[in-house]
Structure formats: structure tokens, C-alpha cells
Write an enzyme that holds these catalytic residues in place. Structure first.
Site, PDB file in Angstrom:
ATOM      1  N   LYS A 182     -52.217 -74.944 -65.807  1.00 42.46           N
ATOM      2  CA  LYS A 182     -52.139 -75.126 -67.272  1.00 42.46           C
ATOM      3  C   LYS A 182     -51.198 -76.279 -67.626  1.00 42.46           C
ATOM      4  O   LYS A 182     -51.551 -77.185 -68.371  1.00 42.46           O
ATOM      5  CB  LYS A 182     -51.632 -73.834 -67.921  1.00 42.46           C
ATOM      6  CG  LYS A 182     -51.222 -74.007 -69.374  1.00 42.46           C
ATOM      7  CD  LYS A 182     -50.619 -72.760 -69.986  1.00 42.46           C
ATOM      8  CE  LYS A 182     -49.182 -72.492 -69.621  1.00 42.46           C
ATOM      9  NZ  LYS A 182     -48.164 -73.063 -70.503  1.00 42.46           N
ATOM     10  N   ASN A 183     -49.993 -76.219 -67.100  1.00 42.56           N
ATOM     11  CA  ASN A 183     -49.004 -77.204 -67.532  1.00 42.56           C
ATOM     12  C   ASN A 183     -49.328 -78.606 -67.032  1.00 42.56           C
ATOM     13  O   ASN A 183     -48.996 -79.597 -67.686  1.00 42.56           O
ATOM     14  CB  ASN A 183     -47.603 -76.770 -67.101  1.00 42.56           C
ATOM     15  CG  ASN A 183     -47.128 -75.582 -67.937  1.00 42.56           C
ATOM     16  OD1 ASN A 183     -47.672 -75.320 -69.001  1.00 42.56           O
ATOM     17  ND2 ASN A 183     -46.137 -74.862 -67.434  1.00 42.56           N
ATOM     18  N   CYS A 241     -44.068 -71.018 -76.851  1.00 42.53           N
ATOM     19  CA  CYS A 241     -43.479 -69.695 -76.637  1.00 42.53           C
ATOM     20  C   CYS A 241     -42.046 -69.651 -77.169  1.00 42.53           C
ATOM     21  O   CYS A 241     -41.302 -70.626 -77.063  1.00 42.53           O
ATOM     22  CB  CYS A 241     -43.471 -69.357 -75.143  1.00 42.53           C
ATOM     23  SG  CYS A 241     -45.070 -68.791 -74.535  1.00 42.53           S
ATOM     24  N   ARG A 301     -35.714 -75.209 -77.589  1.00 44.00           N
ATOM     25  CA  ARG A 301     -36.709 -76.178 -77.143  1.00 44.00           C
ATOM     26  C   ARG A 301     -36.770 -77.442 -78.022  1.00 44.00           C
ATOM     27  O   ARG A 301     -37.806 -77.771 -78.607  1.00 44.00           O
ATOM     28  CB  ARG A 301     -38.073 -75.523 -77.020  1.00 44.00           C
ATOM     29  CG  ARG A 301     -38.038 -74.269 -76.171  1.00 44.00           C
ATOM     30  CD  ARG A 301     -39.395 -73.720 -75.863  1.00 44.00           C
ATOM     31  NE  ARG A 301     -40.050 -74.460 -74.801  1.00 44.00           N
ATOM     32  CZ  ARG A 301     -41.271 -74.173 -74.347  1.00 44.00           C
ATOM     33  NH1 ARG A 301     -41.940 -73.186 -74.862  1.00 44.00           N
ATOM     34  NH2 ARG A 301     -41.814 -74.881 -73.384  1.00 44.00           N
ATOM     35  N   ASP A 317     -40.494 -69.773 -65.094  1.00 45.23           N
ATOM     36  CA  ASP A 317     -41.734 -69.109 -65.521  1.00 45.23           C
ATOM     37  C   ASP A 317     -42.030 -67.860 -64.695  1.00 45.23           C
ATOM     38  O   ASP A 317     -42.815 -67.009 -65.104  1.00 45.23           O
ATOM     39  CB  ASP A 317     -42.929 -70.079 -65.415  1.00 45.23           C
ATOM     40  CG  ASP A 317     -42.820 -71.226 -66.398  1.00 45.23           C
ATOM     41  OD1 ASP A 317     -42.043 -71.108 -67.361  1.00 45.23           O
ATOM     42  OD2 ASP A 317     -43.503 -72.241 -66.197  1.00 45.23           O
ATOM     43  N   ARG A 373     -52.877 -67.666 -73.480  1.00 46.30           N
ATOM     44  CA  ARG A 373     -52.481 -69.082 -73.462  1.00 46.30           C
ATOM     45  C   ARG A 373     -52.475 -69.623 -72.043  1.00 46.30           C
ATOM     46  O   ARG A 373     -52.693 -70.811 -71.835  1.00 46.30           O
ATOM     47  CB  ARG A 373     -51.065 -69.238 -74.033  1.00 46.30           C
ATOM     48  CG  ARG A 373     -50.904 -68.747 -75.438  1.00 46.30           C
ATOM     49  CD  ARG A 373     -49.455 -68.827 -75.813  1.00 46.30           C
ATOM     50  NE  ARG A 373     -49.119 -70.239 -75.909  1.00 46.30           N
ATOM     51  CZ  ARG A 373     -48.344 -70.747 -76.829  1.00 46.30           C
ATOM     52  NH1 ARG A 373     -47.809 -69.968 -77.739  1.00 46.30           N
ATOM     53  NH2 ARG A 373     -48.083 -72.031 -76.852  1.00 46.30           N
TER      54      ARG A 373
END
Ligand code: EPU
Length: 548
Positions: free
Chosen positions: A122-123, A219, A224, A433, A526
Site C-alpha cells: 500500500k505505502n 490515520c 503528523r 505499523d 484502507r
């Protein structure tokens, strides 16, 4: 990779320096809330390979909905209902339509066996999608894309709002045409849906000479901010104005110029931002204290082939040197790129095998180095993990031989032993994560562990919900560390508040007695493709339901 190579044991306390907590003011966009009610009503997924109309304990009606095949990526992009503003529909949208109110019902106690395939990262793909905005001629084909993820769907919509077109010629492949962009201001509705949307700022600036990007969502795991991204862009000659919830970028001297950029923290996103800007800048950019994450490396490889006049060295190290193209344009014939496997999804299935117990669960299609820190800790806890050559198709970049399968054997809950302490840290340390998932495994293991989160300041929410399952966890004041004493867990209803916390609760449910209901799967959607089908495929008793 030779058959039956054993993953080397390299555990110990992974330590990282001062945390990021509270260093920067909050600069973030709004992300919609996650209100749900608690009553399971509708079955929207399958278990053990069969779709069937069913009734469950609550007696509510259930309806079926199609999804992934044998745990493989479903060939669809999530429909996004978030905006009336977009004038353009994604050609491929509209197949899965999973609801934000869905929940996962997990009945614990099954050992897990069989094979589960790891999807594309995903990232990595979110950064690659942003970088396709540099492609001023020719199409970009991204392969091994987890197209079913909400974040991927929303990132594609960010690109579409800029004038790009996207199609899905085959399952897992996205074709992007960014040759004609119509604006330098992406739709704030989609930008607000995910953190990675801010990554479009640098390629837009490099391509169009300007960009206006609203502050991103994502999230809720910390403040952030984007100050390191902006610092890097300023170093390369960008002008930056922040106001009204947006960042407006321009070019001071009409072009980006290579520069030395030293980060005081190896931010993944900021390193990616500077890489993209430096690829088209004139001259040499040297990034020190750069992020070493595999996703950054994948982006660098992509940029090297997309931008012919650019060369990048030092990827995967703390010093990256970029010789920029000076705006010579991108490869006219278009390019194809194979996305690296998702190391966090791989780690998730390793954690599943560890916590539930397994006699040989196969986690297939993994880059061994990318999951080494995770495998090390699980082995220290008593799991056996072996690697063998993978049958999965590999990428052109990394080559087939570098993909492996990991075979996990674990005695299961109550039989694993804790490690004394663990701290998260940037790659190659133990990934933040995976921290919530490890907390689930530790909560069922013998002994005591102190877990310290150093990357994000608000990432202990899994621990709070795990306590609803009976876990013995003390969270230190300040909330960045927790003391976990392992014991048996008992199923309960829990609520997700972010992606990794949500999947950690599902994983905990695999070891809890009775039924665990994990509410609000929108967070999990997600980042995990067909999670329920993949889990069912390896023997878990899981059902996806809609909540009324
Ligand atoms: N930070 C700043 N200023 C910045 C950028 C970051 O202070 O300008 C701070 C952050 O607030 C955080 C720390 O630096 O405390 C690390 O942030 P980083 O920039 O490294 O992370 P990111 O790019 O925002 C990516 C992943 C995250 C993953 C982190 C760390 C994407 C889209 N997201 O985030 O993934 O946790 O790197 O590895 O690539 C997830 O997948 O669940 C997820 C959160």
C-alpha cells in the site's frame, strides 16, 4: 534464496533515539469520523471460500456481496462516496462497495494453516501513484497494485481530480495517463481522505511549477505535520505559503535546483517528497538522514526509469544522491513497474500464525529482508520461521529469486514467551505499523514486555481496546509505552480507530475464546485487501457483517 533457509535470529532490543512526540504543532486536514452503531446485521463476506446467504446469532438478516478469490486481490477499486465535486469517474470503480459500518466477527481457537499470498505494498503504491504525475508523456503501468484498498482508490481520485485518467486493464494492474493535467490543485475532499495525498505536491511543483494542496488526512495516530516535506522543498528552491488549511507552492527562480537536504528525522514521506522534486531539479541533491524504508527504495527505482535524465544512488541507505534531469521530461514510451510486496501485510500474517498457532502456515511472496525485524522478534518468542523460494511471480526490479515464502510454526496462545522489551524505530528496526499487532501477540504470551512507540505519539489505542478482551496492559502516562503481561483473552466487542489498531484487534480475536466483534472495518479496508477471505483461506473462523 535457497530452499529451507532459516530466517536468521537477530533479536534483541531494538532501540531508537528520542521520540517525535510533541515536536511539531498539529497541521492536518479533517478526516471524517467513524460513527457506527453496534448491532451486527448483514453478512458481506465469505468464510472458507463460499459465499452464502446466512443467518447469525443475532437473528438479523444478512446479505451477500462478492469479493476476493481465494485470498487474492479482488479486481476492483473501492467506490468512494465522499465527494459530489469530482467531474470525472474512475473507469474501473464500482465493484466492491464495502461499507464503513462493516464489522468482523472472529471466533477464536482455530489453528491456521495453508497458504496466504501477500499483496502489493500500500505505502509503496501510494508514493508511486503520486510520482506518475511527473509522466508528461506516455502511460505508466503499475503492476501488483492492491487495487481494492480504499486508500488506493482515493489516491487515484486525487490524480483524476488533476486531469489524469486511470484504468485497470487487468486485475492488480493500474494504467495511468497523466500527460494532460488540467489543474495544479487536487480536490481537497480526496486529499483529506489520506495522509499520502500530500505526496502529490512535489511532482506537481516539478511538473507545473506550482501546486496548491490542502493539508492531508490519514490515520489518527499522532499530529503528523508536513514541515519536513516543506523544509526539503524550500531547500530545492520552492516558495511555500501555508494558510487557510492549504499549502501553496511556487518556484523562486523559475526552476527547482539540486541542494543538500539534511533531515533531523528520517521521515518516509519527506524523503519521498524530496526524491520526486530532486528527480526533475537541475543539478545534484544529496539527502542525508534519509529514510531507508523499502517503499522509499521502490519509489527511487521507479523515478530512475521514469525520468531518463535522472540517476539516483544510495537508496536503502541514509544518504541518497540524486542527479536531477533539469526538467528534460519523462520517458515518452511509458513505463511499467512492479510494486514491492507489502511487508506489513506479510508481518500481519506472521502475527496471525504466531498468535493462533500453526503447524506450517505459508506466507507467500515476501522480500525476506523487509520482514527480518518482525521475524526476529516472533522467533525470539518461540515461533519457528523458515524461508523457501516462492512460487509467486516476481518483479522485474527485484527478480523472482528475491521473493520467498515464509513457513511459520507456532505453538499458539499461552505457549509463546514474551520478549522483555521492544521499541519501534525507522527501518530496518521494528516497524511502528507492526507495533499494535505485536501487542496482540504479547497479550497472549507468557511473561511481561514493555513496548515503547517512538515514531508516532498516539499509537497505543490497540492496547486500550485489547483490555476489553481481558488483556493485562498498563499504559504509561504520556501514552507512548505499555507494559503487557500475557494471559488468556476472552471475546468481546471492540472498535477500530485506525488501520493497524483495527487489524490488531482482528488478530487478537483469533486467540480469544468465544466471539470477538471488531467494529468499523473502514479503517482496516484502507490497508488490507480481502482480509476476511485471506484469513478464512488459512482456517480462521471470520465473518464480515454490516452494522445497523
Ligand atoms: N514527521 C514530522 N514532520 C514531517 C513528517 C513527519 O514531524 O514533515 C513525523 C511524524 O509526525 C511522525 C514521524 O515523523 O511522528 C514519522 O513520519 P514519517 O514521515 O516517517 O511517516 P509518513 O510518511 O507519514 C509512512 C507510512 C506510515 C508509516 C510511517 C513510518 C505511508 C503512506 N505511510 O508515513 O504508514 O507508519 O511511514 O514507517 O507511507 C500505515 O500504513 O498504517 C502507516 C501509518
Amino acid at each position: 534464496m535457497k530452499a529451507s533457509d532459516r530466517v536468521g535470529v537477530r533479536v534483541g532490543r531494538v532501540v531508537f533515539g528520542p521520540g517525535m512526540a510533541g515536536r511539531y504543532p498539529c497541521e492536518r486536514g479533517a478526516l471524517g469520523g467513524c460513527g457506527t452503531s453496534s448491532r451486527p446485521a448483514v453478512v458481506v463476506s465469505r468464510a472458507r471460500g463460499q459465499w452464502a446467504r446466512a443467518r447469525v446469532a443475532t437473528g438479523d438478516d444478512r446479505r451477500t456481496r462478492s469479493g476476493g478469490e481465494s485470498g487474492r486481490n479482488p479486481p476492483d477499486l473501492i467506490v468512494n462516496h465522499g465527494s459530489e465535486r469530482r467531474g470525472r469517474q474512475l473507469a474501473t470503480e464500482g465493484l466492491s462497495g464495502r461499507g464503513s459500518g462493516d464489522a468482523m466477527v472472529v471466533r477464536g481457537g482455530n489453528r491456521l494453516n495453508g497458504l496466504v499470498e501477500v499483496s502489493g505494498s500500500k505505502n509503496a503504491v501510494l508514493a508511486l501513484l503520486a510520482a506518475t504525475l511527473l509522466a508528461d508523456s506516455g502511460k505508466v503501468n503499475l503492476k501488483n497494485v492492491p487495487t481494492g484498498l480504499t486508500d488506493v482508490g482515493n489516491m487515484v481520485r486525487v490524480l483524476e481530480s488533476l486531469g489524469a485518467t486511470a484504468s485497470q486493464p487487468s486485475p492488480g494492474t493500474l494504467e495511468l495517463d497523466c500527460s494532460r493535467l488540467s489543474t495544479s490543485e487536487p480536490d481537497p475532499v480526496f486529499v483529506g481522505a489520506l495522509r499520502a495525498s500530500f505526496l502529490v505536491a512535489a511532482p506537481l511543483l516539478g511538473r507545473l511549477g506550482e501546486a496548491t494542496v490542502s493539508l492531508p488526512g490519514g490515520c489518527k495516530i499522532g499530529t503528523r505535520p508536513v514541515d519536513l516535506h516543506l523544509f526539503g522543498l524550500r531547500r530545492l528552491g520552492a516558495t511555500v505559503e501555508v494558510g487557510g488549511g492549504s499549502v501553496r507552492l511556487g518556484m523562486a527562480g523559475g526552476a527547482l535546483r539540486g541542494a543538500d537536504v539534511h533531515f533531523d528525522y528520517p521521515s518516509v514521506g519527506a524523503t519521498e517528497t524530496v526524491l520526486m522534486a530532486a528527480a526533475v531539479a537541475a543539478g545534484t541533491t544529496t539527502i542525508t538522514n534519509a529514510a531507508r524504508e523499502p517503499e522509499v527504495e521502490d519509489l527511487g527505482r521507479f523515478l530512475s526509469s521514469l525520468v531518463p535524465g535522472c540517476s539516483i544512488s544510495g537508496l536503502g541507505t541514509g544518504t541518497i544522491v540524486v542527479e536531477g534531469s533539469g526538467g528534460q521530461g519523462t520517458r515518452s514510451g511509458g513505463i511499467a513497474h512492479y510494486v514491492i510486496p507489502d511487508r506489513i501485510e506479510a508481518g500481519t500474517f506472521l502475527a496471525c500464525g504466531a498468535i493462533a498457532g500453526s503447524d506450517g502456515l505459508v506466507v507467500s511472496g515476501v522480500r525476506l529482508a523487509h520482514v527480518q525485524a518482525i521475524a526476529d522478534v516472533l522467533q525470539e518468542m518461540g515461533c519457528e520461521i523458515h524461508s523457501r523460494r516462492s512460487a509467486q511471480e516476481g518483479s522485474g526490479d527485484f527478480g523472482d529469486s528475491s521473493l520467498c515464502d515464509l513457513v511459520v510454526a507456532s505453538p499458539g496462545p499461552g505457549a509463546l514467551r514474551s520478549v522483555p522489551s521492544i521499541e519501534t524505530s525507522p527501518y530496518p528496526g521494528f516497524p511502528t505499523d507492526m507495533q499494535p499487532l505485536l501487542c496482540s501477540v504479547l497479550a497472549t504470551s507468557r511473561g511481561k514486555c514493555v513496548v515503547t512507540e517512538t515514531v508516532f505519539e498516539s499509537r497505543m489505542s490497540a492496547c486500550r481496546e485489547l483490555r476489553r478482551l481481558g488483556a493485562s496492559i498498563e499504559i504509561a502516562s504520556g501514552g507512548s509505552s505499555a507494559t503487557i503481561r500475557g494471559k488468556g483473552l476472552v471475546g468481546a466487542e471492540v472498535k477500530t480507530t485506525d488501520l493497524r489498531q483495527g487489524v490488531a484487534l482482528v488478530v487478537a480475536g483469533l486467540a480469544a475464546s468465544g466471539e470477538t466483534v471488531v467494529r468499523d472495518l473502514s479503517h482496516v479496508d484502507r490497508g488490507y485487501v480481502g482480509l476476511e477471505a485471506k484469513l478464512a483461506g488459512i482456517g480462521a473462523d471470520v465473518t464480515r457483517v454490516a452494522m445497523e
